[in-house]
Write a protein that holds these residues in place. Structure first.
Motif, short mmCIF file in Angstrom:
data_model
loop_
_atom_site.label_atom_id
_atom_site.label_comp_id
_atom_site.label_asym_id
_atom_site.label_seq_id
_atom_site.Cartn_x
_atom_site.Cartn_y
_atom_site.Cartn_z
N TYR A 208 13.55 167.30 32.56
CA TYR A 208 13.68 167.60 31.13
C TYR A 208 13.22 166.41 30.29
O TYR A 208 12.49 166.56 29.30
N LEU A 209 13.66 165.23 30.68
CA LEU A 209 13.31 164.04 29.92
C LEU A 209 11.81 163.75 30.04
O LEU A 209 11.16 163.37 29.06
N GLU A 210 11.26 163.95 31.23
CA GLU A 210 9.82 163.76 31.42
C GLU A 210 9.03 164.72 30.54
O GLU A 210 8.03 164.35 29.92
N HIS A 211 9.48 165.97 30.49
CA HIS A 211 8.79 166.97 29.67
C HIS A 211 8.81 166.57 28.19
O HIS A 211 7.78 166.66 27.50
N ARG A 213 9.10 163.57 27.03
CA ARG A 213 8.25 162.39 26.88
C ARG A 213 6.76 162.77 26.86
O ARG A 213 5.97 162.22 26.07
N LEU A 214 6.36 163.71 27.70
CA LEU A 214 4.98 164.18 27.70
C LEU A 214 4.64 164.89 26.39
O LEU A 214 3.54 164.73 25.85
N THR A 215 5.58 165.68 25.90
CA THR A 215 5.36 166.38 24.63
C THR A 215 5.18 165.39 23.49
O THR A 215 4.33 165.58 22.61
N LEU A 216 5.96 164.32 23.51
CA LEU A 216 5.81 163.28 22.49
C LEU A 216 4.46 162.59 22.63
O LEU A 216 3.81 162.26 21.63
N GLU A 224 10.50 165.80 15.55
CA GLU A 224 11.54 166.62 16.15
C GLU A 224 11.64 166.36 17.65
O GLU A 224 12.74 166.19 18.20
N THR A 225 10.48 166.29 18.32
CA THR A 225 10.48 165.98 19.75
C THR A 225 10.97 164.56 20.00
O THR A 225 11.70 164.30 20.96
N VAL A 475 8.83 152.98 29.34
CA VAL A 475 9.05 154.43 29.32
C VAL A 475 8.81 155.00 27.93
O VAL A 475 8.24 156.08 27.77
N VAL A 476 9.23 154.26 26.91
CA VAL A 476 9.08 154.73 25.53
C VAL A 476 7.86 154.04 24.92
O VAL A 476 7.74 152.82 24.97
N PRO A 477 6.96 154.81 24.34
CA PRO A 477 5.78 154.18 23.73
C PRO A 477 6.14 153.48 22.42
O PRO A 477 7.15 153.79 21.79
N THR A 478 5.33 152.53 22.05
CA THR A 478 5.45 151.93 20.73
C THR A 478 4.74 152.83 19.74
O THR A 478 3.66 153.33 20.01
#
Length: 791
Positions: A208-211, A213-216, A224-225, A475-478
């Motif tokens: 779920y978290l990967e999904h 993150r990919l959506t973002l 919202e994402t 894991v989190v983009p800038t």
């Protein structure tokens, strides 16, 4: 008089042609396969203009498809025809092109193909079928025949197949199809949504978290994402990830809404997530300081900041922050008699700066104003426990739906009553509601005092490891603004082009970020491209929407790489103007828009108030390029030399000369009976010489020269001399010449030409020529294309 005479001449010629075709040697026509990439390209040009003409009908679409088929027949490497042919075949349901579409897909699909026409083709094929069973069979066959050529297409086909299986409640096979689709393309949101719906228990938290993150990554502006990703990470107690994600949300919000204050729904969870990290509590102090500097006050944020200072070890700073927050809250509460203020003060004295008397005082005030509030009741009950009044507290919380504070209160009542085991379970339940809250921190302290420990139901370290396997350590983009993610260039080879020169262009879309660039309907760039042209110099003309295309690459644009989209800039009205006015010196500015939108800001364009065209991502400026087309400088000697070259010149010389002479005739026609638009050469002897040259080419020994000349004459008004020259090619032994002849003549004749088309449709030895005659007969007599008047 001219029309009747030209048709009389043509009829006589055609009768001679009928006699010739009736001879026994007709079987020898087209006996060998012809090869000519240049004629194939010419046929493609004609088809392309037809395909992109406004209000194209099904008969014209059929004509274009025949030209494209002819192009492939003449050049087996002409794979550039496939996307145009796919679009044409799918836009006109009056005729079933299913067999053709299947053939085109098998030859076109690969991991570099544009999926936009492919998607249209798939939906077209599905719409031709009547039952779900037929559609299932079609998708299964396509997965078998096209599978492996494009992972993105495999994913879409499997998703469509899964949706059909859902319709007949075949959930197990549907789930298998959606799993296949998701594994082929993890950006496939419909497949993931269906998996979550039908097999949610098979999707772990990491997926779920990967999904999310990919959506973002697909659309970095989707706040919202971004918020959902941060919230889910926080719920999984991945506090480092959550804090970074909320910081991303804060940066994104400020970018999207620069004049609006950052909402509490972002800065509060950002602060509490930072508080729960191992070494980033200092962020809480910075967040609170920024809020203060903006002139705002939030006692909840100040409470977290004070607790963070204490956690860091700076007790003096912690006391100062909490005391200042208390004073400010008391000051404000006298001006704003609101329940929330009383509740927040009571909460502050319960969990941030514990004070049993003050907690009870303010909790009573909050509860008296809003006795129906579960929050006010729970805080009052907790303050009663702080004051050792457990019986009253139990009575109070039993009358309301439980929340985290109510569970924490109940656990302490249970401990007071000697119910240790029940209290421990209640404390764990309280923590699970919001493990990062200050209330949960207090519950964990009591658990430790009872010799117990809270163990998260999902190990955060396992989830984090899975995320790092997919995205690396960061894991989190800038957050990066769109103009720093995407750069766009409109490229043309050269800046000056002579009359008749082809000048194509390319749009170069470069991914400057560290993330893959996904071009999709939900992506940062949806794939819509618009090209406008502006002509200046001897003529002035604005040509909006010269080109409008939608692309969908099968593969992402990797970081640091570029996607190059070829564009046919010499098309439509621009092409007609440039060919019609060879002696005009012109500047052409092309402007390229990505995902164009019409803004509310008006502009004055050719006397009309219109909205301004802009990129949807307004931070990215439209790309522009300027090219020059100098006018042809004519002299009598130059024209005669060009005319004489037709006798002994090479194929290219003949076709180039014909193109120039056709343009000069069109120019004379455009200038007739009006003031000249610019200085241009004209002499009375020119029309006869120019037409004589064209007639010479129409009777050339080289069929390629004939075809090219007739293709150039499509926009030229024809008199009897030119019609008779073209009509001779109805009897040419090379089918491309015959096909171009009937197409040219059909565009320049009245309804009497139907007899010619009928005869050709029945007796011509080439199927392509017969098919063209049938398509022209169905269309009637088409209108001639000509350049619109210019200033």
């Amino acid at each position: 008089m001219l029309k009747s005479r030209s048709f009389l001449v043509f009829s006589m010629l055609f009768c001679c042609s009928l006699s010739a075709w009736a001879q026994p040697d007709v079987s020898g026509l087209d006996s060998g396969r012809l090869f000519s990439p240049s004629v194939g390209e010419r046929f493609y040009e004609v088809a392309y203009e037809l395909a992109n003409s406004p209000n194209i009908n099904s008969a014209q679409a059929e004509q274009a498809i025949i030209f494209l088929t002819a192009a492939m027949n003449l050049d087996s490497r002409a794979n550039y025809v496939y996307p145009v042919m796919l679009r044409l075949a799918c836009q006109h349901p009056e005729r079933d092109y299913s067999q053709l579409v299947h053939h085109l897909l098998e030859n076109y699909v690969n991991d570099k193909a544009d999926l936009e026409p492919v998607r249209e083709a798939v939906y077209y094929l599905l719409e031709q079928l009547d039952s779900r069973e037929q559609r299932e069979k079609l998708l299964e066959d396509m997965l078998e025949n096209l599978g492996g050529k494009s992972a993105a297409l495999d994913s879409e086909l499997a998703t469509l197949l899964g949706l059909l299986m859902v319709e007949k409640t075949d959930d197990p096979n549907a789930v298998n199809a959606f799993w296949f689709a998701y594994n082929k393309n993890k950006y496939n949101k419909p497949a993931f949504a269906k998996l979550a719906e039908l097999a949610g228990d098979q999707l772990g938290p990491a997926m779920y978290l990967e999904h999310l993150r990919l959506t973002l990554g697909e659309n970095p502006l989707d706040i919202e994402t971004a918020v959902t990703f941060a919230q889910y990470a926080e719920r999984l107690q991945l506090y480092e990830t959550a804090a970074d994600a909320y910081e991303y949300c804060a940066d994104l919000f400020k970018f999207l809404h620069p004049l609006q204050p950052l909402p509490a729904s972002i800065y509060l969870p950002w602060s509490i997530s930072s508080y729960n990290t191992q070494r980033n509590q200092h962020r809480c102090l910075k967040i609170a300081e920024k809020l203060r500097q903006s002139g705002r006050f939030d006692i909840l944020l100040e409470a977290i900041a004070g607790k963070a200072a204490a956690k860091i070890g700076n007790q003096q700073q912690a006391a100062g922050i909490l005391k200042a927050a208390e004073d400010k809250a008391l000051e404000l509460v006298d001006y704003e008699l609101r329940t929330t203020n009383y509740e927040q003060l009571a909460w502050f004295y319960c969990f941030a700066s514990p004070d049993a008397d003050k907690a009870l005082q303010w909790a009573n005030k909050a509860y008296s104003i809003e006795p129906n509030s579960p929050t006010a009741a729970a805080i009052l009950a907790y303050s009663l426990v702080m004051n050792q009044q457990t019986e009253w507290a139990r009575t109070l919380i039993d009358n309301y739906e439980h929340n985290q504070i109510a569970d924490l209160t109940l656990a302490q009542v249970q401990l007071a009553q000697g119910q240790r085991d029940s209290a421990i379970e209640t404390l764990k339940s309280a923590i699970a509601r919001d493990p990062g809250a200050l209330e949960a921190e207090r519950a964990k302290e009591i658990l430790v005092q009872q010799g117990a420990e809270y163990i998260p139901p999902i190990d955060p370290d396992i989830v984090l490891t899975a995320l790092k396997d997919s995205f690396g350590e960061a894991v989190v983009p800038t957050f990066v603004s769109p103009e720093k993610i995407i750069s766009v260039r409109l490229n043309v080879r050269g800046s000056k082009f002579s009359y008749g020169s082809e000048f194509g262009g390319t749009i170069a879309i470069t991914n400057n970020s560290s993330e893959p660039l996904i071009i999709s309907d939900d992506g940062l760039f949806a794939g819509n491209i618009r090209i406008d042209a502006g002509i200046s110099g001897d003529l002035t003309k604005k040509i909006p929407n010269l080109i409008s295309v939608k692309i969908r690459p099968a593969l992402p644009v990797e970081p640091g790489r570029s996607l190059f989209i070829p564009l046919r800039l010499l098309t439509g009205e621009l092409k007609q103007i440039l060919l019609t006015y060879p002696q005009a010196s012109l500047d052409i500015e092309f402007t390229a828009y990505l995902d164009p939108v019409i803004t509310d800001e008006p502009r004055l364009s050719e006397g009309r108030d219109e909205g301004r065209i802009a990129n949807r991502l307004t931070w990215i400026k439209p790309a522009r390029v300027l090219v020059k087309r100098p006018g042809v400088e004519l002299t009598g000697k130059y024209l005669r030399n060009r005319f004489n070259s037709l006798s002994a010149g090479q194929q290219g010389q003949k076709t180039k000369t014909a193109q120039l002479f056709i343009g000069l005739l069109m120019e004379q026609h455009a200038m007739a009976n009006r003031e000249p638009l610019y200085k241009f050469m004209y002499a009375d002897w020119m029309p006869d010489m120019l037409k004589s040259a064209l007639v010479h080419n129409l009777d050339d020994d080289d069929w390629v020269v004939k075809v090219d000349t007739m293709a150039g004459m499509l926009s030229l008004p024809l008199d009897y001399e030119l019609i008779s020259g073209a009509a001779k090619n109805l009897n040419d032994t090379h089918w491309p010449a015959r096909m171009m002849a009937i197409y040219l003549l059909a565009k320049n004749q009245n309804s009497n030409f139907a007899k010619v088309l009928d005869w050709t449709a029945r007796y011509d030895s080439s199927k392509l020529v017969r098919d063209m005659a049938i398509a022209l007969r169905a269309a009637g007599v088409p209108e001639k294309t000509a350049a619109e008047p210019v200033k």
